[in-house]
Design a protein around this motif. Structure first.
Motif, PDB file in Angstrom:
ATOM      1  N   SER A  53       0.840  -1.208   0.000  1.00  0.00           N
ATOM      2  CA  SER A  53       0.000   0.000   0.000  1.00  0.00           C
ATOM      3  C   SER A  53       0.871   1.253   0.000  1.00  0.00           C
ATOM      4  O   SER A  53       0.484   2.282  -0.552  1.00  0.00           O
ATOM      5  CB  SER A  53      -0.929   0.000   1.219  1.00  0.00           C
ATOM      6  N   GLU A  54       2.048   1.151   0.633  1.00  0.00           N
ATOM      7  CA  GLU A  54       2.962   2.291   0.635  1.00  0.00           C
ATOM      8  C   GLU A  54       3.573   2.482  -0.760  1.00  0.00           C
ATOM      9  O   GLU A  54       3.644   3.593  -1.291  1.00  0.00           O
ATOM     10  CB  GLU A  54       4.074   2.028   1.655  1.00  0.00           C
ATOM     11  N   GLN A  55       3.988   1.338  -1.340  1.00  0.00           N
ATOM     12  CA  GLN A  55       4.734   1.416  -2.588  1.00  0.00           C
ATOM     13  C   GLN A  55       3.880   1.883  -3.773  1.00  0.00           C
ATOM     14  O   GLN A  55       4.385   2.518  -4.691  1.00  0.00           O
ATOM     15  CB  GLN A  55       5.330   0.032  -2.884  1.00  0.00           C
ATOM     16  N   TYR A  56       2.588   1.559  -3.760  1.00  0.00           N
ATOM     17  CA  TYR A  56       1.735   1.905  -4.894  1.00  0.00           C
ATOM     18  C   TYR A  56       0.759   3.033  -4.582  1.00  0.00           C
ATOM     19  O   TYR A  56      -0.167   3.277  -5.352  1.00  0.00           O
ATOM     20  CB  TYR A  56       1.008   0.654  -5.402  1.00  0.00           C
ATOM     21  N   ALA A  57       0.993   3.732  -3.476  1.00  0.00           N
ATOM     22  CA  ALA A  57       0.081   4.821  -3.093  1.00  0.00           C
ATOM     23  C   ALA A  57      -0.007   5.874  -4.189  1.00  0.00           C
ATOM     24  O   ALA A  57      -1.086   6.396  -4.498  1.00  0.00           O
ATOM     25  CB  ALA A  57       0.532   5.446  -1.778  1.00  0.00           C
ATOM     26  N   ASP A  58       1.122   6.158  -4.820  1.00  0.00           N
ATOM     27  CA  ASP A  58       1.139   7.199  -5.854  1.00  0.00           C
ATOM     28  C   ASP A  58       0.273   6.858  -7.054  1.00  0.00           C
ATOM     29  O   ASP A  58      -0.179   7.746  -7.772  1.00  0.00           O
ATOM     30  CB  ASP A  58       2.570   7.412  -6.363  1.00  0.00           C
ATOM     31  N   GLN A  59       0.071   5.572  -7.283  1.00  0.00           N
ATOM     32  CA  GLN A  59      -0.728   5.157  -8.433  1.00  0.00           C
ATOM     33  C   GLN A  59      -2.212   5.098  -8.098  1.00  0.00           C
ATOM     34  O   GLN A  59      -3.031   4.778  -8.951  1.00  0.00           O
ATOM     35  CB  GLN A  59      -0.258   3.785  -8.928  1.00  0.00           C
ATOM     36  N   GLY A  60      -2.541   5.291  -6.830  1.00  0.00           N
ATOM     37  CA  GLY A  60      -3.952   5.316  -6.441  1.00  0.00           C
ATOM     38  C   GLY A  60      -4.585   3.955  -6.268  1.00  0.00           C
ATOM     39  O   GLY A  60      -5.772   3.844  -5.944  1.00  0.00           O
ATOM     40  N   GLY A  61      -3.800   2.908  -6.502  1.00  0.00           N
ATOM     41  CA  GLY A  61      -4.367   1.569  -6.344  1.00  0.00           C
ATOM     42  C   GLY A  61      -3.497   0.511  -7.004  1.00  0.00           C
ATOM     43  O   GLY A  61      -2.455   0.826  -7.590  1.00  0.00           O
ATOM     44  N   ILE A  62      -3.919  -0.737  -6.847  1.00  0.00           N
ATOM     45  CA  ILE A  62      -3.197  -1.857  -7.446  1.00  0.00           C
ATOM     46  C   ILE A  62      -4.184  -2.714  -8.212  1.00  0.00           C
ATOM     47  O   ILE A  62      -5.249  -3.057  -7.688  1.00  0.00           O
ATOM     48  CB  ILE A  62      -2.576  -2.775  -6.355  1.00  0.00           C
ATOM     49  N   ALA A  63      -3.808  -3.087  -9.424  1.00  0.00           N
ATOM     50  CA  ALA A  63      -4.615  -4.033 -10.186  1.00  0.00           C
ATOM     51  C   ALA A  63      -3.996  -5.417 -10.042  1.00  0.00           C
ATOM     52  O   ALA A  63      -2.799  -5.581 -10.261  1.00  0.00           O
ATOM     53  CB  ALA A  63      -4.642  -3.634 -11.648  1.00  0.00           C
ATOM     54  N   VAL A  64      -4.792  -6.383  -9.646  1.00  0.00           N
ATOM     55  CA  VAL A  64      -4.308  -7.754  -9.514  1.00  0.00           C
ATOM     56  C   VAL A  64      -5.086  -8.618 -10.486  1.00  0.00           C
ATOM     57  O   VAL A  64      -6.320  -8.605 -10.490  1.00  0.00           O
ATOM     58  CB  VAL A  64      -4.478  -8.280  -8.076  1.00  0.00           C
ATOM     59  N   SER A  65      -4.361  -9.355 -11.309  1.00  0.00           N
ATOM     60  CA  SER A  65      -5.021 -10.164 -12.328  1.00  0.00           C
ATOM     61  C   SER A  65      -4.180 -11.388 -12.653  1.00  0.00           C
ATOM     62  O   SER A  65      -2.965 -11.392 -12.442  1.00  0.00           O
ATOM     63  CB  SER A  65      -5.221  -9.317 -13.589  1.00  0.00           C
ATOM     64  N   GLY A  66      -4.812 -12.432 -13.140  1.00  0.00           N
ATOM     65  CA  GLY A  66      -4.076 -13.591 -13.628  1.00  0.00           C
ATOM     66  C   GLY A  66      -3.873 -14.691 -12.602  1.00  0.00           C
ATOM     67  O   GLY A  66      -3.209 -15.687 -12.896  1.00  0.00           O
ATOM     68  N   TYR A  67      -4.443 -14.544 -11.423  1.00  0.00           N
ATOM     69  CA  TYR A  67      -4.260 -15.553 -10.377  1.00  0.00           C
ATOM     70  C   TYR A  67      -5.567 -16.314 -10.100  1.00  0.00           C
ATOM     71  O   TYR A  67      -6.603 -15.712  -9.871  1.00  0.00           O
ATOM     72  CB  TYR A  67      -3.759 -14.899  -9.085  1.00  0.00           C
ATOM     73  N   GLU A  68      -5.462 -17.617 -10.066  1.00  0.00           N
ATOM     74  CA  GLU A  68      -6.631 -18.443  -9.751  1.00  0.00           C
ATOM     75  C   GLU A  68      -7.243 -18.064  -8.405  1.00  0.00           C
ATOM     76  O   GLU A  68      -8.457 -18.147  -8.226  1.00  0.00           O
ATOM     77  CB  GLU A  68      -6.199 -19.921  -9.728  1.00  0.00           C
ATOM     78  N   MET A  69      -6.398 -17.659  -7.458  1.00  0.00           N
ATOM     79  CA  MET A  69      -6.878 -17.342  -6.108  1.00  0.00           C
ATOM     80  C   MET A  69      -7.930 -16.236  -6.112  1.00  0.00           C
ATOM     81  O   MET A  69      -8.731 -16.124  -5.186  1.00  0.00           O
ATOM     82  CB  MET A  69      -5.686 -16.967  -5.231  1.00  0.00           C
ATOM     83  N   LEU A  70      -7.939 -15.415  -7.166  1.00  0.00           N
ATOM     84  CA  LEU A  70      -8.958 -14.365  -7.288  1.00  0.00           C
ATOM     85  C   LEU A  70     -10.372 -14.941  -7.213  1.00  0.00           C
ATOM     86  O   LEU A  70     -11.308 -14.259  -6.774  1.00  0.00           O
ATOM     87  CB  LEU A  70      -8.785 -13.621  -8.620  1.00  0.00           C
ATOM     88  N   LYS A  71     -10.529 -16.196  -7.631  1.00  0.00           N
ATOM     89  CA  LYS A  71     -11.854 -16.815  -7.614  1.00  0.00           C
ATOM     90  C   LYS A  71     -12.389 -17.036  -6.194  1.00  0.00           C
ATOM     91  O   LYS A  71     -13.566 -17.377  -6.028  1.00  0.00           O
ATOM     92  CB  LYS A  71     -11.835 -18.118  -8.416  1.00  0.00           C
ATOM     93  N   GLY A  72     -11.537 -16.838  -5.204  1.00  0.00           N
ATOM     94  CA  GLY A  72     -12.008 -16.884  -3.815  1.00  0.00           C
ATOM     95  C   GLY A  72     -12.781 -15.634  -3.415  1.00  0.00           C
ATOM     96  O   GLY A  72     -13.411 -15.601  -2.364  1.00  0.00           O
ATOM     97  N   LEU A  73     -12.728 -14.591  -4.263  1.00  0.00           N
ATOM     98  CA  LEU A  73     -13.518 -13.386  -4.016  1.00  0.00           C
ATOM     99  C   LEU A  73     -14.930 -13.604  -4.548  1.00  0.00           C
ATOM    100  O   LEU A  73     -15.099 -14.059  -5.684  1.00  0.00           O
ATOM    101  CB  LEU A  73     -12.876 -12.168  -4.703  1.00  0.00           C
ATOM    102  N   GLU A  74     -15.924 -13.279  -3.744  1.00  0.00           N
ATOM    103  CA  GLU A  74     -17.319 -13.571  -4.101  1.00  0.00           C
ATOM    104  C   GLU A  74     -17.670 -13.019  -5.484  1.00  0.00           C
ATOM    105  O   GLU A  74     -17.443 -11.843  -5.782  1.00  0.00           O
ATOM    106  CB  GLU A  74     -18.253 -12.983  -3.037  1.00  0.00           C
ATOM    107  N   GLY A  75     -18.207 -13.888  -6.318  1.00  0.00           N
ATOM    108  CA  GLY A  75     -18.668 -13.447  -7.627  1.00  0.00           C
ATOM    109  C   GLY A  75     -17.630 -13.523  -8.728  1.00  0.00           C
ATOM    110  O   GLY A  75     -17.961 -13.356  -9.908  1.00  0.00           O
ATOM    111  N   VAL A  76     -16.385 -13.790  -8.391  1.00  0.00           N
ATOM    112  CA  VAL A  76     -15.339 -13.855  -9.417  1.00  0.00           C
ATOM    113  C   VAL A  76     -15.304 -15.268  -9.994  1.00  0.00           C
ATOM    114  O   VAL A  76     -15.281 -16.245  -9.255  1.00  0.00           O
ATOM    115  CB  VAL A  76     -13.957 -13.462  -8.832  1.00  0.00           C
ATOM    116  N   ARG A  77     -15.280 -15.348 -11.335  1.00  0.00           N
ATOM    117  CA  ARG A  77     -15.421 -16.650 -11.980  1.00  0.00           C
ATOM    118  C   ARG A  77     -14.179 -17.078 -12.755  1.00  0.00           C
ATOM    119  O   ARG A  77     -14.104 -18.199 -13.244  1.00  0.00           O
ATOM    120  CB  ARG A  77     -16.612 -16.638 -12.955  1.00  0.00           C
ATOM    121  N   SER A  78     -13.224 -16.170 -12.929  1.00  0.00           N
ATOM    122  CA  SER A  78     -12.054 -16.509 -13.741  1.00  0.00           C
ATOM    123  C   SER A  78     -10.803 -15.832 -13.207  1.00  0.00           C
ATOM    124  O   SER A  78     -10.858 -14.730 -12.653  1.00  0.00           O
ATOM    125  CB  SER A  78     -12.283 -16.069 -15.198  1.00  0.00           C
TER     126      SER A  78
END
Lengths: 230, 230, 230, 230
Positions: free
Chosen positions: C122-147
């Protein structure tokens, strides 16, 4: 790790055990893997071969939190993935478990983990199609390996939500390389197996250890990677 | 770590204890080391000196999963590695345990671990023949060390499946350097010892700590390594 | 992690439970998060929605050590932050919990952790206003995520001791991006939520896992970061 | 961490408790710190102020393995380090505990840990005489800190086996900087304190967390360090 669980050191094929005892052991292993940070949330799938002719698999139901897995969190399915007993639905990844069970006749237990290190390394080396690991004594923990000079090739497949397509690629590779003890899905995780639950669990430990060693070695290094494609 | 195990702080030589009590203590230590990620799968070997004249060693049987080690997982062997009591076979690495027992008369317990950090560092510095560690207060946890300025030289041997050949090299080095508290096998692991189980276990903790510190310092650094050959 | 706690897998809205049972479950979760190094010292805040009309929140009292959290460490507050029951004072961060509860009608539980990895990233990417995370199967553990191809945008807000000002910025962002599963405060920590305690806890696991993966990937890499701003 | 130990949240000065209860609480804390990898082997020293006029300190005996620390592992000493009760000898580091007790009148408990991260960072920044940590919400876990913008200066002293000489340098610095919550000895470890055991333990958690964050940030970075000397 559960302090009091004694995995029978030679279960033989799970088919020799009744379904309930097997589910109870796999559930304990699932909770253990969660505690060891190898399968957070609903990630991870675990299966055991209940019979070979015809092929029946006991496998985790889809969508369960692995920290609270119990014996009721498993289904019995046939070789086509049809549910024979149990509540819920098999994970789409059941197709991979069935493929491994068919391609490795000695496999009695198939385990799939999502660790930080297997995620990192599988992503980083996806372009090379796999990782060769060699020179580590720990390799001898893989069944049949007798020397640290053994070269273990861990194939890496592009992740795909079409599990049938993915299973076909895995089938081709396991046919081609009869010595492989496991494989990786890029950005996703590790599959490995063993003749019984204890051996499959040992293979997870060995491979997770080696993936951590290789990841730390490569991520800390600014030199060209030592790892090579097949 | 087992919460309730109290290692007797001064066992003296294990020879003063009966075999069963010693096996039970070593088994508890083996399970503890597995939980602390220092000996996954079947890796790791643990021994205690039961008598000195003649030399009898209690040592882990080969091929056992260390997470479920019990007192029945140990053999009594003589100075030539012949089995005197117990089931199974001694590991080929028994030759190294016997060498340490002979070259270090005060040693009552010999421990061998396979951690991520000792694997990484032993591989990286194998070409230099060893690692010098100096400047850390934690060094004072090694028996006889009185200052952080102490320079501990940890020899590194090339790994070899011919354990008799390897044991001879270890013997020469332990003869040459009577101050060494342990040694590394490249890509394989750490050997250390102590006058009793508690001291040997402490030496594992101290050396694993120092190897982690040095690994993180060196892997994170892009500067030429501070470590120097002998 | 507490070995014996069974989180009811579908609590539904916490409002259906009585306050005491909910406080007991949140306290167990708080102690678990401390043990997992996600909320050391007095850091971390946990809340559950007790009712929606009017909005009542059960939330941790300010300044308590999370390693010894019990059910008496919670307050019931209304939508303006007034104390309805319990001892002590709500944390200033209650304003953020109330904002999340208002902006996410399905949220039954809101969790805030301070891990090493979420602090670093959160410190390192504060200047960018956020972080995009993509390409990981683990994302499907977030409710509603299918891929695994899902792109999760985690907004990062500058940390501010004026929590009302911060809450307004969070409100604007949660209004703008209805798909977000959480957000970061720079150098401070993670907020996430779920329809019940089990789902919110799963979201913490998934997001902490992904933040560790991304941190290790980026900190180890000397290449330009793969992460991109919104 | 011991699951069942409840640290009294406000002990007040340890002097109000009897010696035995205090020793029992410090012993439990010592075993906990060993399990959390903050004081392996015989490293670590823990003390509590039993009385102020005259100054009596309860402190760990020298040379004990911290994994098996019990209430019999403590001594009562006076302000000159003379033993008033208990077996064994005080560590040479008792001189530092006495100095902290004298220079910080509100201190009821003084803790000294040897973690991987505090060892690494104290070595790396020894030349600068200290580390400034700022910008982290976790800083608010230090008593009296109200904002993440607080700048905590952790002095670093060169390690020295002459503890009286070292204690004098510490005394000068604690006199000069009345706001410091702790200090580091290079390649050695962290000292911190609190008005009671719970607060001192919290300060260890907070500072160890911050040292890990700063170490990972700096070791992973190839940019000039953000940290600055005093």
């Amino acid at each position: 790790m559960p302090r009091t669980i004694q995995f029978t050191s030679k279960l033989g094929f799970a088919s020799r055990l009744n379904r309930r005892a097997t589910a109870s052991q796999l559930a304990a292993l699932g909770r253990e893997f969660h505690r060891r940070s190898w399968a957070f949330g609903t990630s991870g799938n675990y299966s055991a071969v209940l019979s070979r002719n015809p092929l029946h698999l006991l496998i985790t139901s889809s969508g369960l939190d692995k920290s609270t897995l119990t014996e009721s969190g498993f289904l019995e399915i046939d070789g086509q993935g049809n549910i024979l007993a149990g509540k819920g639905n098999p994970s789409a990844e059941a197709a991979l478990h069935l493929t491994v069970a068919r391609m490795r006749e000695a496999a009695g237990c198939i385990l799939h983990t999502h660790s930080v290190w297997n995620t990192l390394l599988s992503e980083q080396y996806a372009d090379q199609g796999g990782i060769a690991v060699s020179g580590y004594e720990m390799l001898k923990g893989l069944e049949g390996v007798r020397s640290h000079k053994h070269r273990e090739w861990l194939p890496i497949f592009e992740n795909d939500q079409d599990l049938r397509a993915l299973a076909q690629k895995v089938e081709v590779e396991l046919e081609r390389d009869s010595a492989a003890h496991g494989f990786l899905l890029a950005g996703h995780g590790l599959y490995t197996w063993g003749e019984d639950l204890a051996q499959a669990r040992r293979h997870v430990e060995i491979l997770e250890f080696l993936l951590e060693v290789v990841s730390r070695r490569e991520l800390g290094s600014q030199q060209p990677p030592i790892l090579q494609g097949a």
